[in-house]
Scaffold this active site. Structure first.
Site, mmCIF file in Angstrom:
data_model
loop_
_atom_site.group_PDB
_atom_site.id
_atom_site.type_symbol
_atom_site.label_atom_id
_atom_site.label_comp_id
_atom_site.label_asym_id
_atom_site.label_seq_id
_atom_site.Cartn_x
_atom_site.Cartn_y
_atom_site.Cartn_z
ATOM 1 N N THR A 17 39.309 46.549 33.838
ATOM 2 C CA THR A 17 38.919 47.830 33.032
ATOM 3 C C THR A 17 40.078 48.510 32.437
ATOM 4 O O THR A 17 39.978 49.325 31.251
ATOM 5 C CB THR A 17 38.276 48.720 33.963
ATOM 6 O OG1 THR A 17 37.273 47.791 34.619
ATOM 7 C CG2 THR A 17 37.713 50.041 33.717
ATOM 8 N N ASP A 61 37.754 39.602 32.964
ATOM 9 C CA ASP A 61 37.223 40.554 34.159
ATOM 10 C C ASP A 61 37.638 39.613 35.258
ATOM 11 O O ASP A 61 37.683 38.496 35.305
ATOM 12 C CB ASP A 61 35.549 40.538 33.948
ATOM 13 C CG ASP A 61 35.037 41.224 34.847
ATOM 14 O OD1 ASP A 61 34.619 42.195 34.790
ATOM 15 O OD2 ASP A 61 35.234 41.201 36.166
ATOM 16 N N SER A 62 38.133 40.455 36.342
ATOM 17 C CA SER A 62 39.045 39.580 37.368
ATOM 18 C C SER A 62 37.974 38.761 38.132
ATOM 19 O O SER A 62 38.405 38.085 38.908
ATOM 20 C CB SER A 62 39.722 40.798 38.218
ATOM 21 O OG SER A 62 38.843 41.518 39.027
ATOM 22 N N ASP A 94 38.348 44.125 41.209
ATOM 23 C CA ASP A 94 37.490 43.367 41.853
ATOM 24 C C ASP A 94 38.169 42.309 42.802
ATOM 25 O O ASP A 94 37.736 41.977 43.859
ATOM 26 C CB ASP A 94 36.246 42.792 41.084
ATOM 27 C CG ASP A 94 35.345 43.880 40.298
ATOM 28 O OD1 ASP A 94 35.586 44.944 40.648
ATOM 29 O OD2 ASP A 94 34.438 43.521 39.519
ATOM 30 N N CYS A 281 34.706 42.805 61.169
ATOM 31 C CA CYS A 281 35.049 44.414 61.130
ATOM 32 C C CYS A 281 35.838 44.646 60.089
ATOM 33 O O CYS A 281 36.777 43.731 59.834
ATOM 34 C CB CYS A 281 35.516 44.716 62.683
ATOM 35 S SG CYS A 281 34.151 44.519 63.763
HETATM 36 N N1 ASP Z 1 35.162 44.134 36.879
HETATM 37 C C1 ASP Z 1 36.259 44.825 36.711
HETATM 38 C C2 ASP Z 1 37.427 43.699 36.910
HETATM 39 O O1 ASP Z 1 37.665 43.326 38.161
HETATM 40 C C3 ASP Z 1 36.374 45.915 37.737
HETATM 41 C C4 ASP Z 1 38.157 46.509 37.452
HETATM 42 O O2 ASP Z 1 38.516 46.282 36.398
HETATM 43 O O3 ASP Z 1 38.334 47.329 38.049
HETATM 44 O O4 ASP Z 1 37.973 43.046 36.055
#
Ligand code: ASP
Length: 348
Positions: A17, A61-62, A94, A281
């Site tokens: 993002t 996107d990760s 992510d 946990c």
């Molecule tokens: N879905 C995005 C990602 O992990 C969320 C982010 O960038 O924080 O690439």
């Protein structure tokens, strides 16, 4: 603001993002041209740091991150290691905890900061958390004391806090404070100044950096739950090709104690499969033998994962499996803290 002696930092954009902008017409998010970073964050010009940027050819996107890309990222840093004082890796939040954990295992004798950061809102948005995260991450990646880097390890910076990379977990998908380090103190806190927790930081050494970019992905994760059936458990444990499992257990490492449950685990171990016990946990550690419901696990040769996060457990197993160690040596290394991922005294 910059001088010839200003620290040099390489910013690597992998996706996520933080590096996206909103299309004004469609409102969808897409990665911006990273060579234009200073247009998005003009504040960077005020830093006394020589900045270079590198964007991977296809930012992701990760959720699409994988061990091959971890290896490429580590190699990229390794190849440029001598040219920079520190590295900032922009990454989706992510799976950032997995990448941060994997990077710690790949680098042996890391003596410079590799700081991962990202954001919950794109850097071009007015309320973005990305600018502060980026600017503070650069400040940390360039921070030195008496000629040595203050942070000589892989770390995650998010919402005013710096965490050890292999101790992090993404716990919140909504709030800016997205990460936690449940079993290890924070490495630094950014307020008016950045205050480093020097006792928690890894010390520098004078040894030469080595990189290990191979992972073996024949690893499974099994979550135990009340009512788990013999058929389901047996099905998971007999997945073809799998060499190791992370077993996510209750509390301090406990499981159901029906004979079939232990027998299935024992026969997997007899087939040479490694089983690493970590707790479901959020905080705390596995102590096999503390309760009767974990004595059998210890007795059949399940490895207690102490206070490892799931992210560190999965990446450590993938890393160790790729080293072609014997079963015994792999067990031994799992119980040893290789890169500060484990509190050894708490592990059984
Ligand atoms: N879905 C995005 C990602 O992990 C969320 C982010 O960038 O924080 O690439």
């Amino acid at each position: 603001m910059m001088h010839a002696a200003s620290p040099r930092v390489l910013i690597i954009y992998t996706g996520g993002t933080i590096g996206m902008v909103e299309n004004p017409v469609t409102k969808s998010l897409h990665p911006f041209d990273f060579s234009a970073l200073s247009a998005q964050v003009p504040e960077l010009a005020q830093l006394d740091v020589h900045l270079d940027t590198y964007s991977v050819s296809e930012p992701i996107d990760s959720s699409n991150m994988n061990p091959d890309l971890w290896g490429q990222l580590a190699q990229l840093i390794f190849d440029r290691y001598e040219n920079y004082d520190g590295f900032v890796v922009l990454h989706g939040s992510d799976t950032m905890a997995y990448t941060a954990s994997a990077l710690t295992f790949m680098f042996e004798n890391l003596n410079k900061p590799v700081i991962l950061t990202g954001s919950q809102l794109p850097i071009g948005m007015i309320r973005t958390d990305g600018k502060e995260n980026l600017i503070s991450a650069i400040e940390i990646a360039s921070a030195r004391q008496m000629g040595s880097p203050i942070v000589a390890e892989v770390a995650v910076y998010f919402e005013n806090q710096l965490y050890r990379g292999n101790r992090t977990h993404k716990h919140n998908a909504e709030q800016f404070e997205a990460f936690q380090s449940p079993n290890y103190p924070i490495l630094a806190e950014a307020g008016i100044r950045i205050i480093y927790n020097t006792n928690a930081l890894r010390p520098c050494n004078q040894l030469e950096l080595k990189v290990h970019t191979q992972f073996d992905t024949q690893v499974g994760v099994i979550t135990v739950f009340p009512g788990i059936t013999e058929a389901w458990f047996s099905h998971l444990l007999s997945a073809p090709g799998i060499k190791a499992f992370v077993l996510r257990t209750f509390g301090s490492g406990n499981t159901p104690s029906q004979p079939w449950f232990l027998q299935l685990l024992q026969s997997a171990i007899e087939r040479g499969i490694i089983i690493l016990n970590v707790t479901q946990c959020a905080v705390g550690q596995v102590e096999q033998g503390r309760y009767e419901t974990s004595v059998g696990l210890r007795d059949i040769g399940i490895v207690g994962g102490g206070d490892l996060t799931l992210e560190a457990a999965v990446t450590k197993l993938m890393f160790l499996l790729a080293q072609n160690l014997s079963f015994e040596e792999c067990h031994a290394q799992l119980q040893r803290s290789l890169r500060g991922e484990l509190t050894e005294s708490k592990n059984d």
